[in-house]
Design an enzyme around this catalytic site. Structure first.
Site, PDB file in Angstrom:
ATOM      1  N   THR A 147      27.118 -13.798  19.356  1.00 13.30           N
ATOM      2  CA  THR A 147      27.645 -14.888  18.549  1.00 13.30           C
ATOM      3  C   THR A 147      28.704 -14.403  17.566  1.00 13.30           C
ATOM      4  O   THR A 147      28.553 -13.362  16.918  1.00 13.30           O
ATOM      5  CB  THR A 147      26.503 -15.566  17.782  1.00 13.30           C
ATOM      6  OG1 THR A 147      25.547 -16.048  18.731  1.00 13.30           O
ATOM      7  CG2 THR A 147      27.001 -16.716  16.937  1.00 13.30           C
ATOM      8  N   GLU A 429      20.233 -18.859  20.494  1.00  6.53           N
ATOM      9  CA  GLU A 429      20.198 -18.737  21.956  1.00  6.53           C
ATOM     10  C   GLU A 429      20.628 -20.029  22.654  1.00  6.53           C
ATOM     11  O   GLU A 429      20.150 -20.358  23.733  1.00  6.53           O
ATOM     12  CB  GLU A 429      18.801 -18.320  22.439  1.00  6.53           C
ATOM     13  CG  GLU A 429      18.332 -17.004  21.882  1.00  6.53           C
ATOM     14  CD  GLU A 429      19.371 -15.893  22.016  1.00  6.53           C
ATOM     15  OE1 GLU A 429      20.047 -15.832  23.050  1.00  6.53           O
ATOM     16  OE2 GLU A 429      19.510 -15.102  21.069  1.00  6.53           O
TER      17      GLU A 429
END
Length: 670
Positions: A147, A429
């Site tokens: 990320t 996630e």
């Protein structure tokens, strides 16, 4: 008269009566929830280790500052590694149970959860021989840096680059913009020495998309960041205080060619690129984590529903009849409506989680043999169930808090801690809406192929061209809603209709001249509805199948079938509009479903406490004054308040710093 508790001490009479009248075989139900007697024995062994080791104590957890929480979490993490070595704990399931039982978000959790599995799953034999022993022995600790500040779930949009230099046979890792900064990865802030970095592979001037690299970020001598690297913690969060979620900037950091994981995609010394058999293989670790999230969220809901149910039996409130004691709040239909469907849902999501883990293991075994045909379904199912379970269970945990009234807002209840630390599953996630849309794309593809049911996987067979779409539901009596085939048929019909509606809207937008991306966006709400309906069906189906195959004793089988019915009928009532789409269910049938729901609440109420007892959560792990096994709620709530650091002095320091001057100011006197 006091009743004997689990260890022979006090037990609230209300809880004693609930347990004495039960006809359930609790050990058998516990094995069912755990996925087998072997898992139960393993879990209890781990719980005994955790509850007997002072390092893992949890009774002071709710008083910690964010820094104290990180310190304690690290202490527990190191002790966890030591105990695993001392006890010879190497089984992945056992280690996962152990890590979760410590009650903290382990700052090394992503090392075992994502860093190591990525190397094992995507590294060559040579790479695994080098990195796996170092990782397992904790000579290095790894994070999973995917990320970025500007990109999360949309992995293809990541900006970090890895440019290959054939002259030195090195990759040059770079975060070219502020938004390319890796942001949020757990373990990254102050723990990890290395990181799996997802970056855009550029070789011979061509961008080949996202690939996976191993990058050392800190010195193994003194833990200082290496040249070209800026790394640290992103600061306080809503929860998750034990985890050092971090940021990472890479300024033209060079790594050897063999630190790109090359089991599938490869870069030759001269820069020649060989693509993998499927681009989705890069996301294999995420699929594994998403599969685990389903059962993790079920376990969290199990804790909060245990607390709320036990407390609702002990707590009395409201007007009494004929001078009798106040009523137990679980005997109010409104409280039953809040909590009892959540008991059923906990069992349902637990079995769906077990199913998801088995599906993942089966698919990974096939992929290891070079067979990738199951990957699309695995990806779609894990994405959808991750989103559905995270959303459902997060809302369920909050409802448990609300059902405990004012005391539920206290950290002593144990619910706020669970909620703030696990609600994040809705965004990590893969953000839930995006995950549902990924499932939806799979549903669109399956539906558009117009294949017969026999050519589709069992979970989407209802999208087959030869699937019988019933114009009307056949239910005439409320009791028919308890029949498994009636429930499953209704959920298939609902899901099929929602997919058909979304497909029609998508195709209509295309027909108006919209691009595919515009048409998808204009129908995306309908697609999230369709994906949710599909996931709801998969969970119900997994629950029914697990009950059928479990070989339960008669009383337990009846109880589980009742919970299946409650889960199904509650869903029909909750999503009545979808079941009534194009007239499949009538208003009269929906009224029958509501009547059956009320009957099911009465049936489950009788066994509510034993059903949550079967989750087998020790008080030391549950860590709740309200949810104690003995039900001695008020004593422990009071004792908890007395332990508060703020109550150590009879006169708090703020009196001398601020209040005294206010109270002693000249003027009127009492």
């Amino acid at each position: 008269m006091a009743a004997a508790g689990r260890e022979g001490g006090f037990m609230a009479p209300e809880l004693r009566r609930e347990r004495e009248r039960s006809t359930l075989n609790l050990p058998e139900l516990t094995h069912f929830n755990d996925g087998g007697e072997y898992i139960t024995e393993m879990r209890r062994k781990v719980y005994n280790i955790v509850t007997s080791d002072p390092v893992f104590r949890q009774d002071d957890r709710y008083y910690h500052s964010t820094e104290e929480a990180f310190d304690r979490a690290m202490e527990k993490a190191v002790r966890y590694v030591q105990v695993c070595k001392e006890q010879g704990i190497t089984n992945g399931i056992e280690k996962n149970i152990f890590a979760n039982a410590t009650g903290e978000q382990s700052p090394i959790g992503l090392h075992e959860g994502m860093f190591l599995p990525t190397i094992e799953g995507q590294g060559t034999e040579e790479q695994k021989a080098k990195w796996v022993p170092l990782s397992r022995d904790y000579k290095i600790i790894g994070a999973y840096a995917q990320t970025e500040m500007g990109h999360g779930t949309f992995v293809r949009g990541l900006e970090t680059t890895a440019t290959y230099d054939p002259s030195s046979q090195e990759f040059i890792l770079n975060t070219p913009t502020l938004t390319a900064t890796k942001w949020w990865p757990g373990t990254l802030g102050h723990t990890a020495t290395h990181a799996i970095v997802l970056a855009r592979l550029i070789t011979r001037g061509k961008d080949h998309g996202i690939h996976v690299f191993i990058v050392q970020i800190r010195s193994l001598e003194d833990h200082t960041p290496l040249p070209g690297i800026k790394v640290g913690d992103i600061g306080p969060k809503f929860g998750y205080f034990g985890m050092d979620n971090g940021y990472l900037e890479l300024n033209h950091v060079r790594i050897p060619r063999d630190q790109m994981l090359m089991k599938y995609a490869k870069v030759a010394p001269d820069g020649t690129y060989s693509k993998p058999p499927t681009d989705k293989i890069t996301y294999g670790t995420m699929v594994q984590i998403r599969s685990g999230i389903v059962i993790m969220m079920a376990k969290c809901l199990a804790r909060t529903i245990t607390i709320a149910t036990r407390y609702s039996v002990v707590r009395r409130q409201g007007e009494s009849e004929s001078g009798a004691r106040e009523k137990q709040i679980l005997d109010y239909q409104t409280q039953q409506f809040k909590l009892l469907p959540l008991i059923a849902s906990t069992y349902a999501f637990t079995q769906a989680g077990i199913y998801m883990l088995r599906l993942h293991m089966q698919s990974m075994a096939e992929i290891a043999e070079g067979d990738f045909k199951s990957l699309p379904e695995l990806h779609a199912t894990s994405a959808g169930l991750k989103a559905f379970s995270a959303d459902f269970c997060s809302k369920g945990m909050e409802l448990c808090r609300l059902a405990c009234g004012g005391h539920g807002y206290s950290q002593a209840s144990g619910i706020p801690y669970i909620y703030v630390n696990y609600v994040s599953a809705s965004t990590y996630e893969g953000e839930n809406t995006v995950m549902l849309l990924q499932t939806a794309r799979y549903l669109l593809k399956q539906f558009s192929q117009k294949l017969p049911m026999s050519k589709l996987s069992v979970n989407v067979a209802y999208l087959g061209s030869d699937f019988r779409v019933h114009k009307y539901c056949s239910v005439r009596l409320s009791e028919q809603f308890t029949e498994p085939h009636t429930q499953l048929e209704a959920y298939r019909q609902r899901a099929r209709r929602m997919v058909a509606i979304a497909t029609a809207n998508y195709q209509q937008a295309l027909g108006r001249g919209c691009s595919q991306s515009e048409a998808w966006n204009m129908s995306s709400i309908d697609w999230t509805v369709a994906a949710t309906a599909h996931c709801h069906y998969v969970v119900l189906k997994a629950f029914h199948e697990s009950v059928q195959l479990a070989g339960l004793s008669p009383s337990n089988r009846v109880a589980m079938e009742t919970l299946c019915s409650l889960f199904a009928v509650f869903g029909i009532v909750e999503y009545a509009g979808e079941f009534a789409a194009d007239g499949y269910m009538s208003a009269a049938q929906l009224s029958l479903a509501r009547q059956q729901l009320y009957s099911l609440l009465k049936a489950v109420r009788r066994e509510a406490v034993p059903l949550v007892d079967a989750f087998d959560i020790p008080d030391e792990i549950l860590n709740s004054a309200l949810g104690r096994y003995d039900g001695d709620v008020y004593k422990h709530l009071y004792e908890w308040a007395l332990k508060a650091p703020r109550n150590k002095k009879k006169v708090h320091d703020v009196y001398h710093k601020y209040l005294r001057g206010l109270l002693k100011q000249p003027g009127s006197k009492l």
